[in-house]
Design a protein around this motif. Structure first.
Motif, short mmCIF file in Angstrom:
data_model
loop_
_atom_site.label_atom_id
_atom_site.label_comp_id
_atom_site.label_asym_id
_atom_site.label_seq_id
_atom_site.Cartn_x
_atom_site.Cartn_y
_atom_site.Cartn_z
N ASP A 219 10.30 -13.97 2.83
CA ASP A 219 9.71 -15.25 1.79
C ASP A 219 10.01 -14.54 0.25
O ASP A 219 10.56 -15.39 -0.46
N SER A 220 9.92 -13.17 0.03
CA SER A 220 10.22 -12.99 -1.38
C SER A 220 10.25 -11.34 -1.31
O SER A 220 9.64 -10.74 -0.30
N ALA A 221 10.85 -10.92 -2.43
CA ALA A 221 10.83 -9.29 -2.64
C ALA A 221 10.77 -9.12 -4.32
O ALA A 221 11.27 -9.83 -5.10
N PHE A 222 10.16 -8.03 -4.49
CA PHE A 222 9.75 -7.63 -6.00
C PHE A 222 9.80 -6.25 -5.89
O PHE A 222 9.37 -5.27 -5.08
N ILE A 223 9.78 -5.71 -7.34
CA ILE A 223 9.71 -4.36 -7.46
C ILE A 223 8.32 -3.95 -8.02
O ILE A 223 7.97 -4.54 -9.07
N GLU A 224 7.51 -3.31 -7.26
CA GLU A 224 6.01 -2.99 -7.61
C GLU A 224 5.82 -1.96 -8.78
O GLU A 224 5.30 -2.25 -9.82
N ASN A 225 6.48 -0.91 -8.59
CA ASN A 225 6.72 -0.21 -9.71
C ASN A 225 8.00 0.80 -9.92
O ASN A 225 8.67 0.69 -8.78
N LEU A 232 9.72 1.03 -6.05
CA LEU A 232 8.87 0.78 -4.97
C LEU A 232 9.16 -0.79 -4.80
O LEU A 232 8.96 -1.84 -5.26
N LEU A 233 9.87 -1.15 -3.65
CA LEU A 233 10.42 -2.36 -3.19
C LEU A 233 9.56 -3.06 -2.41
O LEU A 233 9.39 -2.46 -1.16
N LYS A 234 8.85 -4.17 -2.79
CA LYS A 234 7.65 -4.65 -1.95
C LYS A 234 8.44 -5.97 -1.45
O LYS A 234 9.07 -6.78 -2.32
N ILE A 235 8.12 -6.22 -0.10
CA ILE A 235 8.95 -7.40 0.53
C ILE A 235 7.46 -8.20 1.41
O ILE A 235 6.70 -7.64 1.76
N ILE A 236 7.57 -9.50 0.98
CA ILE A 236 6.70 -10.27 1.66
C ILE A 236 7.20 -11.16 2.80
O ILE A 236 8.34 -11.84 2.55
N PHE A 265 2.48 -9.81 12.91
CA PHE A 265 1.93 -11.09 12.48
C PHE A 265 0.56 -11.28 13.69
O PHE A 265 0.47 -12.33 13.94
N SER A 266 -0.12 -10.35 14.09
CA SER A 266 -1.19 -10.51 15.09
C SER A 266 -2.31 -10.90 14.61
O SER A 266 -3.14 -11.59 15.12
N GLU A 267 -2.52 -10.73 13.19
CA GLU A 267 -3.83 -10.98 12.44
C GLU A 267 -3.62 -11.86 11.51
O GLU A 267 -4.41 -13.03 11.23
N GLU A 268 -2.79 -11.85 10.80
CA GLU A 268 -2.22 -12.79 9.56
C GLU A 268 -0.78 -13.24 9.77
O GLU A 268 0.05 -12.64 10.50
N LYS A 269 -0.80 -14.48 9.27
CA LYS A 269 0.69 -14.97 9.23
C LYS A 269 1.70 -14.51 7.92
O LYS A 269 2.58 -15.01 8.08
N THR A 270 0.79 -13.82 7.16
CA THR A 270 1.66 -13.27 5.78
C THR A 270 1.52 -11.80 6.00
O THR A 270 0.31 -11.29 6.14
N THR A 271 2.58 -11.10 5.85
CA THR A 271 2.37 -9.26 5.68
C THR A 271 3.18 -8.92 4.61
O THR A 271 4.29 -9.68 4.08
N GLU A 272 2.86 -7.90 4.17
CA GLU A 272 3.73 -7.10 3.29
C GLU A 272 4.25 -5.92 3.77
O GLU A 272 3.56 -5.27 4.50
N VAL A 273 5.20 -5.59 3.40
CA VAL A 273 5.90 -4.18 3.73
C VAL A 273 6.80 -3.25 2.56
O VAL A 273 7.25 -4.00 1.66
N GLU A 274 6.65 -2.16 2.29
CA GLU A 274 7.08 -1.51 0.96
C GLU A 274 8.26 -0.46 1.55
O GLU A 274 8.15 0.15 2.55
N PHE A 275 9.15 -0.32 0.48
CA PHE A 275 10.06 0.61 0.85
C PHE A 275 10.41 1.35 -0.61
O PHE A 275 10.65 0.90 -1.80
N ARG A 276 10.35 2.87 -0.54
CA ARG A 276 10.38 3.23 -1.78
C ARG A 276 11.79 3.96 -1.59
O ARG A 276 12.41 4.64 -0.72
#
Length: 638
Positions: A219-225, A232-236, A265-276
């Motif tokens: 869905d989206s990606a942005f730089i957390e810090n 820190l790249l965060k992906i939704i 996606f066993s509990e929620e239909k949306t999840t976040e993953v981080e890459f440093r």
């Protein structure tokens, strides 16, 4: 029954002629005297009856013969429905949005719709449009050639847009029977109303339903810090259904793998993953997810450019430590000048210029500020306590001059949280805090207030990259320097003075993007990728170019920004994710439409309703039959 040549029916009046010939005796008979007629009386009576019957039969067959001939020339026919009686126009909407990638095991919905149209499209007065193109008033052969070249797109039309386009097409036509055919999967995002009624056309919906599939999307990606070493790249990511199967997400720069992780996606239909990731420039960033659903949302393109430092010029005769502590490395590069010792070359290339409590504004400074403002720089004006000689400068920036001076304490109590400068800065809208104050100030009339006093007057007003305070900020006059508001206000103004490029942009939105490059007057920037070479609308400022993507049709991907074959930057685009939900409208709940399961079913029913049964051959056959009967009557009936 209808006639193609109804005027020939007037010939039926000619049937009076045989009636006159047969019913009136136009021949005079001569009497003959016989000696004995008693013997012949019975024979004469029987002969007269037989002759009269023959004449009537011949009269009837001739009348029927002529009637059939006249009707045959009038070309009678029987229509299958009212549609066959009038010339009608057909307008087809073919949904070519990415959700049509869903389908069955044989082919996706879009390919099925294409093939069915190619097999069944026939006739004249046809037109077709998609989410991106229009093919009006074409023959069936021309439309088939266009349909073969159609491709999927990230754009999707709402039903209101589809209906408006159809109304514009049919409104100029005088036909009473017009058909609008919608071929789509009819996602809920199309926003169909509960009832449809239109005076220009009838609605025919052909819904391509898909088997239930699990579709995971990026869905989206942005730089957390960020830090000097890492980002820190965060992906939704999201899924339309819960699934126990893990999904792999990978990050690439070109073909180089930067990281890989798995999500569920066993509990929620949306999840976040981080890459440093290492804090390096990424020219051709790409995020991929392994998914068997829709393919368009399995990739997310991005790039991380080296952002140039924002050039800040502070012109002041007083202390500026509070400004120097805000505008620091690595985001900013700050220079301080006395009002009488300004380096105008550096001033003209600045992104942000701050005038801090200058008693007398030099004319050369006022003239240069207007030019720098036209080149896209931002300006902050902090007046002196007396604020003499500011009227000309304020008027050049669209502000009215300061009115009377207020020598009384005023609290700064109002914050415009919805102002673009402060939007998304505060987590909560705090109404009660330790209000900063000023001891003397000026009344400022402005409709674009950012911070205000308790009486509603503006303390800080801003618009069009110019920000004006109504009071001096020195320690003797105000404690605003000690307020928690000072850092976000000045910091946000600094960041807004140079638009930093985002990780990516959406293809369905218009963007103004700053490219830090110094171009000659006859040079332009190009957006290039492979064989794609586009010159966007652009505005050349001092040491930067602002490009606009409003009139550009771009595909998702990574692009180079080039100047004379020299790459000066990178930019990425992605399709919006509105098609990934795969939730459909129940057409059975909508009144005023007719629903079909396939294109073939519609055209089969439409062709049947347009059929015309021609009867002239039958009347010719009847005429020949009556002619034969007449000849038999004349020959054999005595």
């Amino acid at each position: 029954m209808y006639f193609q040549q109804p005027e020939l029916l007037y010939a039926l009046f000619l049937l009076v002629i045989p009636l006159i010939v047969h019913l009136f005796r136009l021949r005079k008979f001569q009497k003959e005297d016989f000696t004995n007629v008693k013997f012949l009386k019975k024979v004469i009576q029987e002969t007269r009856k037989s002759s009269r019957l023959k004449k009537y039969l011949i009269l009837i067959t001739r009348l029927l013969l002529l009637t059939c001939l006249i009707l045959a020339f009038a070309q009678p026919y029987i229509p299958a429905s009212d549609k066959a009686l009038q010339e009608s126009r057909t307008l087809i909407y073919l949904d070519n949005s990415f959700s049509m990638q869903a389908g069955n095991d044989q082919a996706d919905n879009f390919k099925n719709a294409q093939n069915q149209l190619l097999e069944n499209l026939e006739g004249t007065n046809l037109a077709l449009f998609t989410n991106t193109d229009e093919y009006f008033d074409r023959s069936a052969a021309e439309l088939k050639a266009e349909i073969q070249d159609l491709e999927l797109t990230g754009k999707q039309m709402s039903f209101r847009e589809i209906n408006l386009k159809a109304e514009n097409y049919f409104n100029s036509k005088t036909n009473e029977l017009n058909d609008l055919i919608l071929i789509s999967d009819f996602q809920r995002s199309m926003d169909l109303p509960a009832e449809l009624n239109n005076k220009y056309f009838n609605y025919h919906f052909i819904q391509h339903e898909s088997r239930e599939i699990n579709n995971a999307s990026l869905d989206s990606a942005f730089i957390e810090n960020t830090s000097p070493e890492n980002i820190l790249l965060k992906i939704i990511a999201s899924s339309n259904n819960l699934s126990e199967e893990p999904v792999t997400i990978s990050v690439y720069d070109g073909e180089t793998l930067l990281g890989r992780n798995t999500v569920q996606f066993s509990e929620e239909k949306t999840t976040e993953v981080e890459f440093r990731l290492q804090n390096n420039k990424i020219d051709k960033g790409r995020i991929e997810i392994e998914d068997s659903g829709l393919s368009y949302d399995n990739q997310l393109f991005f790039n991380i450019n080296e952002n140039p430092k924002i050039q800040v010029i502070i012109v002041s005769a007083k202390e500026t430590d509070f400004l120097n502590r805000i505008y620091t490395e690595p985001e900013f590069e700050t220079y301080n000048f006395n009002p009488n010792q300004i380096d105008f070359n550096r001033l003209n290339s600045a992104n942000l210029i701050i005038l801090n409590e200058i008693e007398q504004l030099p004319t050369s400074l006022i003239n240069n500020l207007s030019k720098v403002k036209e080149n896209g720089a931002s300006v902050i004006i902090i007046p002196s306590e007396d604020a003499q000689g500011y009227a000309r400068l304020l008027n050049s920036f669209g502000f009215s001059a300061f009115s009377e001076k207020v020598n009384a304490e005023r609290l700064i109590t109002g914050i415009s949280f919805d102002h673009p400068l402060l939007e998304n800065v505060f987590e909560d809208r705090v109404e009660n805090f330790e209000y900063p104050k000023v001891l003397s100030s000026h009344n400022l009339s402005s409709s674009n207030t950012i911070l205000s006093y308790q009486d509603g007057r503006a303390f800080l007003a801003g618009g069009d990259s110019v920000y004006l305070f109504s009071a001096a900020l020195n320690q003797a006059n105000s404690n605003f320097k000690n307020s928690p508001l000072i850092v976000p206000v000045f910091y946000q103004i600094g960041l807004a003075s140079l638009k930093e490029n985002q990780l990516y942009y959406l293809t369905d939105e218009e963007h103004q993007i700053d490219i830090p490059v110094d171009l000659e007057k006859d040079q332009v920037l190009h957006i290039v990728e492979g064989e794609t070479d586009i010159i966007p609308q652009q505005q050349n400022y001092n040491k930067r170019v602002e490009i606009s993507t409003g009139n550009i049709d771009l595909q998702a991907g990574n692009y180079n920004i080039s100047n004379n074959s020299s790459i000066v930057g990178n930019i990425s685009f992605n399709f919006p994710r509105t098609e990934s939900d795969l939730s459909y409208t129940d057409l059975s709940n909508i009144d005023g439409i007719k629903v079909y399961n396939s294109v073939e079913e519609y055209f089969s029913e439409s062709n049947a309703a347009s059929q015309i049964v021609s009867l002239w051959k039958w009347f010719v056959i009847f005429a020949l039959i009556f002619l034969a009967i007449e000849m038999l009557l004349i020959k054999f009936l005595k």
